[in-house]
Write an enzyme that holds these catalytic residues in place. Structure first.
Site, short mmCIF file in Angstrom:
data_model
loop_
_atom_site.label_atom_id
_atom_site.label_comp_id
_atom_site.label_asym_id
_atom_site.label_seq_id
_atom_site.Cartn_x
_atom_site.Cartn_y
_atom_site.Cartn_z
N HIS A 199 79.30 56.02 58.80
CA HIS A 199 78.23 56.19 59.77
C HIS A 199 78.03 57.66 60.13
O HIS A 199 78.65 58.17 61.06
CB HIS A 199 78.54 55.39 61.04
CG HIS A 199 78.31 53.92 60.89
ND1 HIS A 199 77.11 53.31 61.22
CD2 HIS A 199 79.12 52.94 60.44
CE1 HIS A 199 77.20 52.01 60.98
NE2 HIS A 199 78.42 51.76 60.50
N GLU A 220 75.61 59.00 61.66
CA GLU A 220 75.00 59.15 62.98
C GLU A 220 76.02 59.10 64.11
O GLU A 220 75.72 59.48 65.25
CB GLU A 220 73.94 58.06 63.19
CG GLU A 220 74.45 56.74 63.70
CD GLU A 220 75.28 55.93 62.69
OE1 GLU A 220 75.94 54.97 63.10
OE2 GLU A 220 75.23 56.28 61.49
N CYS A 279 76.24 51.84 55.49
CA CYS A 279 77.13 50.69 55.75
C CYS A 279 76.66 49.44 55.00
O CYS A 279 76.72 49.40 53.79
CB CYS A 279 77.26 50.47 57.25
SG CYS A 279 78.74 49.50 57.70
#
Length: 384
Positions: free
Chosen positions: A356, A358, A272
């Site tokens: 993202h 994760e 990001c």
């Protein structure tokens, strides 16, 4: 008894609704998120610092709030906008309502407005500054405040959300699997791990990122986003991670300079804002998107494999593909608007993605990126 609240945009549009959460008045960039669930993760994501977040899903709050699904220690967003608030949540993990949670953290919420009309205006006009208020209900006054409020372009919002000191990270993923084919480890103790040492540079990092790194057996040290390359290298890491964070990357000259000092010396992985900062450090340029990407359903093409990943995203800026220097390649693109979603410089041992991994939107589509970082650390680049 319901209390009125108003949201005024800088283009002169005013929405009238009902307050929940804390009373008061705030300004910020008004944006929208298309996720159906995950409002607690959104509320605690430091990347929303300086913004008033609108949820496009019509009913928010139905499963309440719990102490486990948090991505940071506080709420950094300015305000929260929903069509309908669920005031009686039902979930065995819930410990409080969304209304109570916002009140506890001093965040203003507004419900009962036409969020479809608001989102269409943002998509047409672009993200714009707005004022959310329960104290000033005069339309002309609120519009004037919205028009005079500063934008987030050119501002350093990272220093508001990054940690003040370095610290070791020891928490794993608990019940979340990195990959369905790998055995699950319930918890890692970072200080005892003999795996690679990762220094995670925190610009407003979501906690699920170091959880993933810890789960892979890495020893993780979190350092503030203002750390210098010399300070990071003095910790003798096997790799450096660049985290997500809020706002415009260009004003963060200290971060860009640090990354330049790391390139070619240690493997680097960015997510990001970390992706945008890596692009700037390599010599590329960034630009502001019209209304950004915020949601858990963004399709991204992995150019090398040809596979499409369903990704979670939260960003308002992007790396300009045409400005990338020789030696740096685009690895991923967004299939909605063809913007850059990933870059890699193999010679310098650095790569990054705009989304993202994760957040597990796929849910396992993007976890290979953490394994790629692990492989890079096991075969580090030669010092330049």
């Amino acid at each position: 008894m319901s209390e009125p609240a108003k949201l005024a945009l800088s283009d002169g549009t005013v929405f009238t609704g009902v307050r929940f959460g804390a009373p008061g008045e705030v300004y910020g960039e008004v944006v929208f998120n298309t996720s159906l669930t995950g409002y607690q993760e959104i509320l605690t994501d430091p990347s929303y610092n300086g913004q008033i977040v609108t949820m496009t899903y019509p009913l928010i709050g139905n499963y309440g709030i719990n102490p486990e699904d948090v991505e940071s220690g506080k709420l950094s967003l300015r305000g929260f906008v929903v069509r309908e608030l669920c005031r009686e949540p039902s979930n065995f993990r819930s410990v409080m309502s969304l209304d109570a949670y916002l009140r506890e953290h001093g965040v203003i919420g507004i419900e009962g407005i036409d969020t479809r009309a608001l989102v269409r205006r943002i998509r047409t006009q672009g993200a714009m500054t707005g004022v959310l208020s329960t104290t000033d209900l005069d339309d002309k006054s609120l519009v004037a405040k919205a028009r005079s409020s500063p934008t987030l372009v050119g501002k350093d919002l990272v220093k508001d959300v990054m940690p003040e000191e370095s610290r070791p990270w020891s928490e794993g993923l608990h019940s979340i699997l990195l990959d369905p084919s790998t055995p699950h480890v319930t918890k890692r103790t970072g200080a005892a791990d003999s795996g690679p040492h990762v220094v995670a540079v925190d610009y407003g990092m979501k906690w699920n990122i170091p959880r993933h790194l810890s789960e892979m057996g890495c020893r993780v040290t979190v350092v503030p986003g203002t750390s210098t390359a010399e300070e990071i290298l003095a910790r003798n890491p096997d790799g450096v991670f660049l985290s997500n964070g809020p706002g415009d990357p260009e004003p963060l000259e200290y971060a860009i300079e640090t990354i330049r000092g790391l390139l070619g010396k240690k493997p680097v992985f960015g997510i990001c804002l970390g992706h945008q900062l890596l692009g700037l450090a390599l010599g590329a340029q960034t630009y502001k998107l019209k209304f950004g990407h915020r949601g858990a359903n963004q399709p991204v093409l992995n150019i090398q494999s040809g596979q499409v990943e369903i990704t979670s995203q939260n960003h308002g800026f992007a790396v300009d593909a045409d400005s990338l220097p020789p030696g740096t390649e685009v690895t991923h693109i967004n299939l909605n608007d063809q913007t850059v979603e990933g870059i890699r410089n193999s010679e310098l041992g650095a790569f990054s993605v705009q989304y993202h991994p994760e957040a597990s939107a796929g849910p396992h589509d993007s976890h290979y990126l953490f394994r790629q970082f692990l492989r890079d650390m096991q075969a580090p680049v030669a010092a330049h």
